[in-house]
Scaffold this motif. Structure first.
Motif, mmCIF file in Angstrom:
data_model
loop_
_atom_site.group_PDB
_atom_site.id
_atom_site.type_symbol
_atom_site.label_atom_id
_atom_site.label_comp_id
_atom_site.label_asym_id
_atom_site.label_seq_id
_atom_site.Cartn_x
_atom_site.Cartn_y
_atom_site.Cartn_z
ATOM 1 N N LEU A 13 -3.670 -15.245 9.747
ATOM 2 C CA LEU A 13 -2.987 -14.366 8.794
ATOM 3 C C LEU A 13 -3.925 -14.030 7.643
ATOM 4 N N ARG A 14 -4.098 -12.736 7.392
ATOM 5 C CA ARG A 14 -4.973 -12.291 6.313
ATOM 6 C C ARG A 14 -4.337 -11.115 5.585
ATOM 7 N N GLY A 15 -4.458 -11.133 4.274
ATOM 8 C CA GLY A 15 -4.006 -10.003 3.486
ATOM 9 C C GLY A 15 -5.140 -9.000 3.323
ATOM 10 N N ALA A 16 -4.790 -7.711 3.316
ATOM 11 C CA ALA A 16 -5.837 -6.678 3.209
ATOM 12 C C ALA A 16 -5.247 -5.385 2.678
ATOM 13 N N LEU A 17 -6.136 -4.500 2.198
ATOM 14 C CA LEU A 17 -5.796 -3.137 1.779
ATOM 15 C C LEU A 17 -4.633 -3.069 0.792
ATOM 16 N N TYR A 18 -4.936 -3.244 -0.463
ATOM 17 C CA TYR A 18 -3.911 -3.175 -1.494
ATOM 18 C C TYR A 18 -4.183 -2.008 -2.434
ATOM 19 N N GLY A 95 -7.575 12.864 -3.368
ATOM 20 C CA GLY A 95 -8.906 12.399 -3.728
ATOM 21 C C GLY A 95 -8.971 10.907 -3.965
ATOM 22 N N PHE A 96 -7.997 10.177 -3.434
ATOM 23 C CA PHE A 96 -7.935 8.733 -3.641
ATOM 24 C C PHE A 96 -9.087 8.046 -2.917
ATOM 25 N N SER A 97 -9.806 7.183 -3.641
ATOM 26 C CA SER A 97 -10.986 6.511 -3.078
ATOM 27 C C SER A 97 -10.721 5.067 -2.696
ATOM 28 N N GLY A 98 -9.519 4.593 -2.964
ATOM 29 C CA GLY A 98 -9.199 3.194 -2.714
ATOM 30 C C GLY A 98 -9.108 2.384 -3.988
ATOM 31 N N ASP A 99 -9.621 2.928 -5.070
ATOM 32 C CA ASP A 99 -9.533 2.267 -6.375
ATOM 33 C C ASP A 99 -8.530 3.001 -7.258
ATOM 34 N N GLY A 100 -7.897 2.252 -8.140
ATOM 35 C CA GLY A 100 -6.966 2.883 -9.062
ATOM 36 C C GLY A 100 -5.627 3.165 -8.416
ATOM 37 N N VAL A 117 3.482 -1.132 -4.993
ATOM 38 C CA VAL A 117 2.303 -1.890 -4.580
ATOM 39 C C VAL A 117 2.381 -1.951 -3.066
ATOM 40 N N CYS A 118 1.351 -1.438 -2.394
ATOM 41 C CA CYS A 118 1.365 -1.342 -0.933
ATOM 42 C C CYS A 118 0.205 -2.134 -0.336
ATOM 43 N N GLY A 119 0.423 -2.687 0.835
ATOM 44 C CA GLY A 119 -0.634 -3.424 1.508
ATOM 45 C C GLY A 119 -0.209 -3.840 2.890
ATOM 46 N N HIS A 120 -1.029 -4.634 3.537
ATOM 47 C CA HIS A 120 -0.642 -5.148 4.845
ATOM 48 C C HIS A 120 -1.308 -6.487 5.123
ATOM 49 N N PHE A 121 -0.721 -7.201 6.082
ATOM 50 C CA PHE A 121 -1.273 -8.443 6.590
ATOM 51 C C PHE A 121 -1.769 -8.173 7.996
ATOM 52 N N THR A 122 -2.846 -8.798 8.383
ATOM 53 C CA THR A 122 -3.324 -8.668 9.751
ATOM 54 C C THR A 122 -3.207 -10.015 10.472
ATOM 55 N N PHE A 123 -3.104 -9.934 11.795
ATOM 56 C CA PHE A 123 -3.013 -11.119 12.630
ATOM 57 C C PHE A 123 -4.063 -11.031 13.722
ATOM 58 N N ALA A 124 -4.407 -12.173 14.307
ATOM 59 C CA ALA A 124 -5.327 -12.180 15.431
ATOM 60 C C ALA A 124 -4.769 -11.336 16.570
ATOM 61 N N GLU A 125 -5.644 -10.654 17.275
ATOM 62 C CA GLU A 125 -5.236 -9.745 18.342
ATOM 63 C C GLU A 125 -4.379 -10.441 19.387
ATOM 64 N N GLU A 126 -4.659 -11.709 19.639
ATOM 65 C CA GLU A 126 -3.971 -12.414 20.720
ATOM 66 C C GLU A 126 -2.699 -13.127 20.273
ATOM 67 N N SER A 170 -8.504 -8.744 -9.450
ATOM 68 C CA SER A 170 -7.074 -8.606 -9.178
ATOM 69 C C SER A 170 -6.787 -8.485 -7.689
ATOM 70 N N ALA A 171 -7.578 -7.670 -6.992
ATOM 71 C CA ALA A 171 -7.339 -7.447 -5.565
ATOM 72 C C ALA A 171 -7.471 -8.751 -4.777
ATOM 73 N N ALA A 172 -8.469 -9.562 -5.108
ATOM 74 C CA ALA A 172 -8.662 -10.833 -4.415
ATOM 75 C C ALA A 172 -7.485 -11.767 -4.655
ATOM 76 N N SER A 173 -6.985 -11.792 -5.884
ATOM 77 C CA SER A 173 -5.832 -12.635 -6.204
ATOM 78 C C SER A 173 -4.604 -12.186 -5.433
ATOM 79 N N VAL A 174 -4.406 -10.868 -5.372
ATOM 80 C CA VAL A 174 -3.232 -10.324 -4.688
ATOM 81 C C VAL A 174 -3.271 -10.637 -3.199
#
Length: 314
Positions: A13-18, A95-100, A117-126, A170-174
């Protein structure tokens, strides 16, 4: 051993893209599907509708959280049934670059924007587990539910504060906070699906959770239904019946899948030889292990080991 903690390690389980949004009416965004992921949206200001095809809809008010567990495509909008714009187009147009902040929608100067606040969690493929098979199309945490789950409420408040503070790191904490949020949300939302309620109940039931802990702690042991039932003080038939009712699978089927997932994790993360991995997860015959592994994953253990080594070199 806590079976849930072990499971989360196995599924990676990993958090990503916030990112944060500021959507001004009228607005509607189509979020594409994402394999092996769970998307979430936390409403901080304003109201929005969430629709997963024609399967499920929900209205989010400030403080509410929605999780789309199976990575299904869905629509976020300021009103039910609005025609959406694809997320990729929204990102490009803004024009969103991923920041802000991702800014989108109408140009009414007095309209109050919806902030998420939007994001997702990823899981192992298997990843395969009764917990994930039991998840509904969406999980919704309301303000009332937060009031009844102080841990979850504290985590969600911290996520909102960190994301809107703009402070370094902040992103790492989230990311770390959101992983904890996912676990607590699963517990809080257990009653939203019968199958999910059963699996979450199994993780807290003193007998079934102990049987799970035994299997997770020592998958290599020569477990039988009789042995596990004896360890937890139940009859063979009653244990098998209760386990199946709560987990949605038979105890030995669960153990077989657990062994193979642990083997996959070891092959990807450790330098142990394939034969040693087979023994660690409970296979007396390397050939039997290779057959079972290939049938489950479509790859041999040696192929996974080579791919893992190549990735580490790169």
């Amino acid at each position: 051993m806590d079976p849930l903690s072990d499971l989360l390690d196995l599924i990676e389980l990993r958090g990503a893209l916030y990112f944060r949004t500021s959507f001004t009416p009228p607005w509607s965004v189509a979020v594409p599907p994402l394999r092996r992921a769970a998307r979430f949206h936390l409403a901080v200001q304003g109201r929005c509708w969430v629709a997963v095809g024609d399967k499920a809809t929900a209205q989010l008010d400030p403080g509410d959280l929605v999780i789309i567990p199976n990575g299904a495509g869905h629509v976020l909008s300021d009103r039910e049934g609005a025609e959406p714009v694809a997320l990729d187009s929204v990102v490009k147009k803004s024009g969103f670059s991923g920041d802000g902040v991702l800014v989108f929608g109408g140009d009414d100067p007095v309209a109050r924007p919806t902030q998420l606040v939007c994001g997702h969690f990823t899981f192992a493929e298997e990843t395969r587990h009764p917990l994930f098979e039991a998840l509904p199309d969406m999980l919704v945490v309301t303000a009332e539910m937060r009031a009844q789950n102080s841990w979850l409420d504290d985590i969600m408040r911290l996520i909102a504060r960190r994301m809107f503070s703009g402070a370094p790191g902040s992103a790492a904490s989230v990311k770390r906070l959101s992983e904890a949020m996912f676990v607590e949300a699963l517990k809080a939302c257990a009653g939203q699906a019968v199958a999910l309620e059963g699996v979450v109940g199994a993780l807290t039931d003193p007998r079934i959770s102990r049987s799970l802990a035994l299997m997770h702690r020592a998958p290599e042991a020569e477990w039988t239904i009789e042995k596990i039932a004896g360890e937890i003080g139940m009859s063979r038939s009653r244990f098998a019946e209760l386990f199946n009712a709560m987990m949605g699978c038979a105890p030995m089927s669960y153990l077989a899948e657990l062994r193979l997932q642990k083997a996959m994790s070891l092959l990807k993360r450790s330098p142990e030889p394939v034969q040693r991995v087979a023994a660690i997860v409970g296979y007396r015959s390397p050939a039997a292990f290779a057959r079972a592994f290939a049938e489950r994953y479509g790859l041999t253990p040696s192929q996974v080991r080579r791919d893992g080594a190549a990735m580490q070199i790169v």
